[in-house]
Design a protein around this motif. Sequence first.
Motif, short mmCIF file in Angstrom:
data_model
loop_
_atom_site.label_atom_id
_atom_site.label_comp_id
_atom_site.label_asym_id
_atom_site.label_seq_id
_atom_site.Cartn_x
_atom_site.Cartn_y
_atom_site.Cartn_z
N LYS A 120 1.39 8.19 4.81
CA LYS A 120 2.06 8.19 3.51
C LYS A 120 3.54 8.53 3.67
O LYS A 120 4.40 7.94 3.02
CB LYS A 120 1.40 9.21 2.57
N GLU A 167 3.92 14.91 -4.65
CA GLU A 167 2.45 14.95 -4.65
C GLU A 167 1.92 15.47 -5.98
O GLU A 167 0.84 15.08 -6.44
CB GLU A 167 1.97 15.84 -3.51
N LYS A 168 2.68 16.34 -6.61
CA LYS A 168 2.23 16.95 -7.87
C LYS A 168 2.30 15.96 -9.03
O LYS A 168 1.43 15.92 -9.90
CB LYS A 168 3.09 18.17 -8.19
N ASP A 212 0.81 -1.22 0.00
CA ASP A 212 0.00 0.00 0.00
C ASP A 212 0.85 1.27 0.00
O ASP A 212 0.32 2.37 0.04
CB ASP A 212 -0.96 0.02 1.19
N ARG A 213 2.19 1.09 -0.03
CA ARG A 213 3.11 2.23 -0.05
C ARG A 213 2.81 3.18 1.11
O ARG A 213 2.62 4.37 0.94
CB ARG A 213 3.02 2.97 -1.38
N ARG A 214 2.80 2.60 2.27
CA ARG A 214 2.50 3.36 3.48
C ARG A 214 3.41 2.91 4.63
O ARG A 214 3.93 1.80 4.65
CB ARG A 214 1.04 3.14 3.91
N GLY A 217 1.03 10.81 -8.51
CA GLY A 217 -0.22 10.08 -8.39
C GLY A 217 -0.67 9.94 -6.95
O GLY A 217 -0.28 10.72 -6.08
N GLU A 218 -1.49 8.90 -6.69
CA GLU A 218 -2.06 8.74 -5.36
C GLU A 218 -1.07 8.20 -4.33
O GLU A 218 -1.25 8.43 -3.13
CB GLU A 218 -3.27 7.80 -5.43
N ALA A 219 -0.07 7.48 -4.79
CA ALA A 219 0.86 6.86 -3.84
C ALA A 219 2.30 7.07 -4.27
O ALA A 219 2.99 6.13 -4.66
CB ALA A 219 0.55 5.37 -3.70
N ASN A 270 10.01 7.13 1.58
CA ASN A 270 9.13 8.12 2.21
C ASN A 270 9.45 8.36 3.69
O ASN A 270 8.61 8.82 4.45
CB ASN A 270 7.66 7.72 2.07
#
Length: 494
Positions: free
Chosen positions: A81, A407-408, A65-67, A411-413, A374
């Motif tokens: 995130k 973030e720009k 989930d890239r978290r 995408g979502e992740a 991240n």
Amino acid sequence: MSDTESYVYRYSWDEEDLMSYPFKEHYVKQPEVLAYLEHVVERHELRKHMRFNTQMLSANWTDEDRRWHITVTGDKVITSKYLITGLGLLSAKNFPSIPGLDTFKGDLHHTAAWPKDYSVAGKRVGVIGCGSTGVQVITEIGRHVKTLTCFQRHPQYSVPSGDQKVTPEYRAWINENWDDIFYRVRHSITAFGFKESEQSYHDASPEERLRVFEENWKKGNGFRFMFGTFNDIATDAEANEGACEFIRNKIDQIVKDPEKARKLKPHDVYARRPLCDGNASNGESYFEQFNRPNVHIVDLKETPIERVEAEGVRTSDGTLHELDVLIFATGFDAVEGNYTRILIHGRDGLSLKDAWADSGPTSYLGVCMPGFPNLFMENGPKGAFTNQPPAIEAQVEFITDLIAQAEKVGGEAPVIEATSEAEKEYSVLCEKLAANSLFWKAQDNWIFGANIPGKKRCLRFYFGGMQAYRERLAECAADGYAGFKPLAEGVVGC
């Protein structure tokens, strides 16, 4: 006491607050630092974003989930995130292992956890450690205690701080020059706000050298004495020895007992963290404390501590130094200590502790680590060895701009991760910069991890200075955040 002067030991980005927030002395003490931080929190309504009494127990990255999955007190899990740590360089206390420590019947305290309102007045006090904090403690309490015994592990090149009350004229000058002050902070080596010397020791006559050293001794501040006198004190052996000899002569002039003076005089390279003694509230310096008949010094290289006993400390010559209070000014498990005691696992379950096991603590640009997507570290390994508020600001600006770019376009992740190649190249650069300084030759101190038995001896800072560090961050951003690999379509990277 912070040994950064008050007007640059604060945030630069709130000009109105810079103009109006009071400071009463040239150097801020712990209560003023806390009050200032609480003021900033209230002024910018930050408390609503803070969660107290909540300890981070572990953090685990999952590629699915890239978290980050962060376990906190009560086994609650927070999913995030991005994970940005502000664990501090000097927070994990270091207690040296001394036989019999648990048998001591008196009070035992570490300077990093000083009990509020605790008084040493009239007590027999021992202080182990005489680095930055130990020097300040000894300077302040010498006249209050029944006896004070300094258990000196290493003699120090300490200079006065020059602390004094802030006059209206001085404050008016500061308010008229904020732009110039912070320009100088950002375009300097130390980020301490004073004008750093452009003159070589070798270009000055013996008379001029003495005048410059004396002038800066009277102004005060350890970093000013090292970097504001001549521009090669930290890099040239002869210039360094000139500064050493000046301080040793000062010790001989100040300390009346020749035996105490002998023990207090260092003879190694002046290439540890530059110290200033804080100036006692009655105006006395660190070295002047040893003129007091109740203040004693034990050179632990000559007579090491054998053990702590119920009544005090026994040294190798058989002497029992009877004490009511034992103060440890023994510093910290610096830089990585607060990271390795928390379970932080990156890709494939690799922990930061294991990632640093062989090489010692490392990073890319002092903020990111390969294999830990991240994750951003403020005050991470190999950050700038400078005044910390400006260094932290530089890192915060870089991290927030990098996340905004991700973030720009990500995408979502979005996933942001430094490459191993970039981390290795940056580490080589850090070692190359340090090798040009005399700090590289004096590695028996906490900067290189020497204060903790078994700790990896390696460089833990970027020694290029504040200006060069900021330029390095700016170059990375201008080059499309070179050194970060794209792991998802559209993510920032080179």
